[in-house]
Design a protein around this motif. Structure first.
Motif, PDB file in Angstrom:
ATOM      1  N   ASN A  69       0.857  -1.191   0.000  1.00 58.33           N
ATOM      2  CA  ASN A  69       0.000   0.000   0.000  1.00 58.33           C
ATOM      3  C   ASN A  69       0.896   1.245   0.000  1.00 58.33           C
ATOM      4  N   GLY A  70       1.944   1.205   0.793  1.00 55.98           N
ATOM      5  CA  GLY A  70       2.919   2.300   0.793  1.00 55.98           C
ATOM      6  C   GLY A  70       3.589   2.428  -0.569  1.00 55.98           C
ATOM      7  N   GLY A  71       3.845   1.270  -1.208  1.00 54.75           N
ATOM      8  CA  GLY A  71       4.432   1.289  -2.552  1.00 54.75           C
ATOM      9  C   GLY A  71       3.521   2.015  -3.531  1.00 54.75           C
ATOM     10  N   ASP A  72       2.227   1.747  -3.430  1.00 54.85           N
ATOM     11  CA  ASP A  72       1.253   2.484  -4.269  1.00 54.85           C
ATOM     12  C   ASP A  72       1.395   3.988  -4.027  1.00 54.85           C
ATOM     13  N   GLY A  73       1.508   4.346  -2.746  1.00 56.36           N
ATOM     14  CA  GLY A  73       1.608   5.768  -2.380  1.00 56.36           C
ATOM     15  C   GLY A  73       2.844   6.409  -2.998  1.00 56.36           C
ATOM     16  N   ASN A 131      -5.299  23.413   3.750  1.00 52.43           N
ATOM     17  CA  ASN A 131      -5.217  23.473   2.299  1.00 52.43           C
ATOM     18  C   ASN A 131      -4.562  22.240   1.677  1.00 52.43           C
ATOM     19  N   ASP A 132      -3.964  21.379   2.526  1.00 51.96           N
ATOM     20  CA  ASP A 132      -3.235  20.215   2.001  1.00 51.96           C
ATOM     21  C   ASP A 132      -4.195  19.138   1.497  1.00 51.96           C
ATOM     22  N   ILE A 133      -3.690  18.357   0.562  1.00 53.29           N
ATOM     23  CA  ILE A 133      -4.387  17.109   0.192  1.00 53.29           C
ATOM     24  C   ILE A 133      -3.527  15.981   0.752  1.00 53.29           C
ATOM     25  N   VAL A 134      -4.129  15.194   1.648  1.00 53.67           N
ATOM     26  CA  VAL A 134      -3.404  14.061   2.234  1.00 53.67           C
ATOM     27  C   VAL A 134      -3.702  12.805   1.415  1.00 53.67           C
ATOM     28  N   ILE A 135      -2.651  12.098   1.015  1.00 55.68           N
ATOM     29  CA  ILE A 135      -2.840  10.770   0.404  1.00 55.68           C
ATOM     30  C   ILE A 135      -2.464   9.757   1.483  1.00 55.68           C
ATOM     31  N   ASP A 136      -3.415   8.903   1.816  1.00 50.90           N
ATOM     32  CA  ASP A 136      -3.201   7.916   2.880  1.00 50.90           C
ATOM     33  C   ASP A 136      -2.867   6.567   2.263  1.00 50.90           C
ATOM     34  N   ALA A 137      -1.571   6.228   2.326  1.00 52.10           N
ATOM     35  CA  ALA A 137      -1.117   4.924   1.804  1.00 52.10           C
ATOM     36  C   ALA A 137      -0.325   4.208   2.903  1.00 52.10           C
ATOM     37  N   LEU A 138      -0.854   4.261   4.111  1.00 53.77           N
ATOM     38  CA  LEU A 138      -0.143   3.648   5.247  1.00 53.77           C
ATOM     39  C   LEU A 138      -0.334   2.133   5.272  1.00 53.77           C
ATOM     40  N   PHE A 139      -1.596   1.708   5.294  1.00 49.67           N
ATOM     41  CA  PHE A 139      -1.896   0.265   5.319  1.00 49.67           C
ATOM     42  C   PHE A 139      -3.075  -0.010   4.394  1.00 49.67           C
ATOM     43  N   GLY A 140      -3.006  -1.147   3.732  1.00 50.19           N
ATOM     44  CA  GLY A 140      -4.102  -1.540   2.851  1.00 50.19           C
ATOM     45  C   GLY A 140      -4.668  -2.880   3.274  1.00 50.19           C
ATOM     46  N   SER A 141      -4.800  -3.773   2.304  1.00 51.29           N
ATOM     47  CA  SER A 141      -5.435  -5.061   2.599  1.00 51.29           C
ATOM     48  C   SER A 141      -4.532  -5.988   3.407  1.00 51.29           C
ATOM     49  N   GLY A 142      -3.280  -5.580   3.646  1.00 54.92           N
ATOM     50  CA  GLY A 142      -2.377  -6.408   4.458  1.00 54.92           C
ATOM     51  C   GLY A 142      -2.522  -6.164   5.955  1.00 54.92           C
ATOM     52  N   HIS A 157      -3.381  12.029  14.095  1.00 50.11           N
ATOM     53  CA  HIS A 157      -2.847  13.310  13.607  1.00 50.11           C
ATOM     54  C   HIS A 157      -3.515  13.692  12.277  1.00 50.11           C
ATOM     55  N   ILE A 158      -3.640  12.723  11.392  1.00 49.94           N
ATOM     56  CA  ILE A 158      -4.297  12.990  10.091  1.00 49.94           C
ATOM     57  C   ILE A 158      -5.762  13.349  10.325  1.00 49.94           C
ATOM     58  N   ASN A 159      -6.414  12.588  11.203  1.00 48.09           N
ATOM     59  CA  ASN A 159      -7.855  12.821  11.432  1.00 48.09           C
ATOM     60  C   ASN A 159      -8.126  14.167  12.096  1.00 48.09           C
ATOM     61  N   GLN A 160      -7.149  14.644  12.879  1.00 48.31           N
ATOM     62  CA  GLN A 160      -7.362  15.937  13.553  1.00 48.31           C
ATOM     63  C   GLN A 160      -7.175  17.108  12.595  1.00 48.31           C
ATOM     64  N   SER A 161      -6.542  16.857  11.463  1.00 44.33           N
ATOM     65  CA  SER A 161      -6.315  17.953  10.509  1.00 44.33           C
ATOM     66  C   SER A 161      -7.617  18.262   9.779  1.00 44.33           C
ATOM     67  N   GLU A 162      -7.620  19.379   9.101  1.00 43.32           N
ATOM     68  CA  GLU A 162      -8.809  19.717   8.302  1.00 43.32           C
ATOM     69  C   GLU A 162      -8.555  19.476   6.823  1.00 43.32           C
ATOM     70  N   ALA A 163      -7.450  18.795   6.540  1.00 39.22           N
ATOM     71  CA  ALA A 163      -7.095  18.555   5.138  1.00 39.22           C
ATOM     72  C   ALA A 163      -8.086  17.598   4.480  1.00 39.22           C
ATOM     73  N   PHE A 164      -8.109  17.631   3.159  1.00 38.57           N
ATOM     74  CA  PHE A 164      -8.909  16.682   2.381  1.00 38.57           C
ATOM     75  C   PHE A 164      -8.092  15.388   2.285  1.00 38.57           C
ATOM     76  N   VAL A 165      -8.701  14.265   2.639  1.00 38.36           N
ATOM     77  CA  VAL A 165      -7.943  13.012   2.732  1.00 38.36           C
ATOM     78  C   VAL A 165      -8.411  12.007   1.673  1.00 38.36           C
ATOM     79  N   ILE A 166      -7.447  11.481   0.922  1.00 37.47           N
ATOM     80  CA  ILE A 166      -7.742  10.436  -0.070  1.00 37.47           C
ATOM     81  C   ILE A 166      -7.026   9.162   0.368  1.00 37.47           C
ATOM     82  N   SER A 167      -7.787   8.125   0.660  1.00 34.62           N
ATOM     83  CA  SER A 167      -7.173   6.857   1.063  1.00 34.62           C
ATOM     84  C   SER A 167      -7.008   5.952  -0.150  1.00 34.62           C
ATOM     85  N   ILE A 168      -5.867   5.282  -0.201  1.00 38.15           N
ATOM     86  CA  ILE A 168      -5.635   4.347  -1.301  1.00 38.15           C
ATOM     87  C   ILE A 168      -6.007   2.937  -0.870  1.00 38.15           C
ATOM     88  N   ASP A 169      -6.879   2.336  -1.627  1.00 33.92           N
ATOM     89  CA  ASP A 169      -7.419   0.978  -1.471  1.00 33.92           C
ATOM     90  C   ASP A 169      -8.393   0.865  -0.301  1.00 33.92           C
TER      91      ASP A 169
END
Ligand SMILES: NC(=O)C1=CN([C@@H]2O[C@H](COP(=O)(O)OP(=O)(O)OC[C@H]3O[C@@H](n4cnc5c(N)ncnc54)[C@H](OP(=O)(O)O)[C@@H]3O)[C@@H](O)[C@H]2O)[C@@H](O)CC1
Ligand SMILES: [K+]
Length: 505
Positions: A69-73, A131-142, A157-169
């Motif tokens: 998942n991190g590799g995707d990120g 104003n940031d866009i967060v890409i979340d590629a920390l953990f996926g189906s593993g 920390h990510i959840n407390q931010s007001e950024a727009f969050v896109i999770s991968i997978d």
């Protein structure tokens, strides 16, 4: 047994985490494609979606684990950099080496940027701006255990931010096929998942963390699905079209059955009218309503096509091909009697809904009288009254599967993705919208499914087709209504267009 098997919708199987990895490996071996190129294809599908979203010049912060998942990120980060976006990458460090494809992508990224940071402890967390866009590629189906310590803190920390969050997978921390309740899970605005629905996206408890779900085609080979067994699948248009039986030219009202709707009581006659209206519009040859005599005029003036049995004169099942019982019935002794008599005397499958279910919940002995093949249509509260409280949505689904087998019934567990359970297996419906979250929606579903039973659809087919049409009609109703303004009658009035959609294919 009333089990009905459909095996022509392989594409819609819902896989376990292990099966998803198997599919990945199958595609790599049989396409053939290297795993790093498959990762590149997945990343390209994500990048294409992201760059079409008008994020203008917003900076991207990409958070990666050290698995695939991190590799995707990392691959998405590189592709965004190549398109001149402002990208910073943060890799959570556990000490262990990354997977091979992660390492390859890290190397590729190093050739493009130095803006790569390793997070060793909380002191390394970057400030995340609104104003940031967060890409979340920390953990996926593993993911194989709940997040804790540094990874849980990073999610917070990510959840407390007001950024727009896109999770991968999958939002990091969410299990694919079991409950993640009370765990640290990323709260995404958008989740970009690969190839198919996963069970975690079909339950209400994960809706807030998933945000908007986008399913991206990454070209996994469909052949893998032919031979694998799954407990769940989704019902798509193709499988529904297989079930649908168009009317024959040389037919008459007798060809399409006689439905009896036992519904309505003082203050709740609307439910009976809506169920009968839906039954008529869903194609029953004849529809009779069993109602208290005081409401005879109301039925004749609102639904002249319906016939009436007066409740005071007793129940008659003569020439009845399908019974729908429960909407607006009330839970008094008179209703108990009606249900008991129906369960004792009517020996074909029935649709059992609303107050009929509530009465069965309080008189458990009645459940033994339910005719095999009957269709129970509880919403989660009714389900809880019938079968007990569940700790989470996954447990409730599991109970529905078990009870469908135990009672030899079809259970329609209503929700955003309504589950149709039969003999220990489950199908999720994907039509419909939140405009259905209103009084009357359940009543019309009962009418539709009863009409289909009367037309001699197998109970499982009637349930699957009925739920699909109900949702599709609600989707069509949105052309003239909003989710707020839509009422059950609007949905009934769109049943014609929904059937038309099936005919057109
Ligand atoms: N299949 C497909 O179709 C495709 C899949 N692709 C992508 O691959 C992703 C799956 O990758 P993956 O298998 O490497 O697992 P991933 O989620 O990155 O986890 C990595 C490791 O983390 C660990 N770990 C687990 N739980 C933990 C915890 N709580 N806290 C800390 N560590 C924990 C665990 O290792 P462990 O510590 O148990 O040794 C695990 O192995 C998938 O989601 C998709 O994005 C696409 O590229 C191509 C097509
Ligand atoms: K993720």
């Amino acid at each position: 047994m009333y089990t009905f098997i459909i095996n022509y919708c392989e594409r819609m199987k819902i896989l376990s985490a292990q099966q998803i990895h198997g599919w990945d490996a199958y595609t790599i071996a049989n396409e053939p494609i290297t795993s790093v190129n498959l990762m590149e294809r997945a990343a390209t599908a994500c990048t294409d979606y992201i760059t079409q979203q008008n994020f203008f010049n917003k900076p991207f912060k990409v958070f990666c684990g050290k698995g695939n998942n991190g590799g995707d990120g990392l691959a998405v980060a590189r592709q965004l950099l190549q398109q001149h976006f402002d990208v910073s990458v943060y890799i959570i460090e556990f000490g262990a080496a990354g997977t091979g494809d992660f390492q390859t992508n890290l190397q590729r990224l190093h050739e493009l940027t130095v803006n790569i940071h390793f997070i060793q402890d909380e002191g390394f967390f970057p400030v995340i701006n609104k104003n940031d866009i967060v890409i979340d590629a920390l953990f996926g189906s593993g993911l194989n255990r709940p997040l804790k310590d540094l990874s849980a803190a990073l999610v917070q920390h990510i959840n407390q931010s007001e950024a727009f969050v896109i999770s991968i997978d999958v939002p990091s921390g969410m299990f694919i096929d079991k409950s993640s309740i009370n765990n640290a899970v990323v709260r995404a605005n958008v989740t970009l998942t690969f190839q198919q629905y996963k069970l975690c996206f079909l339950v209400a408890e994960n809706a807030e963390n998933t945000g908007k779900l986008i399913i991206l085609d990454i070209g996994l080979l469909p052949g893998f699905l032919n031979d694998i067994e799954t407990v769940f699948q989704t019902a798509d248009a193709a499988s529904i079209q297989h079930i649908y039986k168009p009317r024959k030219p040389f037919s008459h009202k007798g060809s399409y059955g006689h439905a009896l709707i036992i519904a309505g009581n003082t203050g709740k006659m609307g439910a009976a009218l809506m169920a009968a209206h839906a039954c008529l519009r869903a194609g029953a040859g004849l529809t009779t309503l069993n109602i208290p005599s005081a409401f005879l005029n109301a039925v004749h003036s609102h639904l002249p096509e319906a016939m009436c049995q007066l409740r005071e004169n007793g129940l008659s099942f003569e020439k009845i091909n399908a019974v729908g019982i429960g909407p607006g019935l009330g839970t008094g002794d008179d209703s108990l009697q009606l249900i008991e008599q129906t369960l004792n005397e009517y020996k074909l499958p029935s649709v059992i809904d609303a107050d009929a279910l509530n009465i069965i919940s309080t008189h458990k002995r009645l459940s033994r009288l339910i005719t095999p093949g009957s269709i129970l249509t509880p919403h989660p509260k009714e389900f809880e009254r019938l079968f007990g409280k569940a700790e989470n949505d996954f447990e409730r689904i599991d109970t529905a599967l078990k009870k469908s087998a135990e009672l030899n019934c079809v259970i329609i567990l209503k929700g955003t993705y309504t589950l149709i359970a039969q003999n220990g297996k489950g199908w999720f419906n994907t039509t419909g919208n939140a405009g259905l979250a209103k009084g009357g929606s359940g009543d019309i579903l009962t009418g539709i499914v009863t009409a289909l039973l009367a037309q001699k659809y197998h109970p499982f087919e009637a349930a699957l087709l009925g739920v699909y049409l109900h949702g599709l009609a609600a989707d069509i109703a949105l052309e003239k209504q909003s989710q707020e303004s839509m009422i059950a009658s609007d949905v009934v009035n769109c049943l014609g267009a929904a059937f038309g959609g099936l005919l057109m294919g």
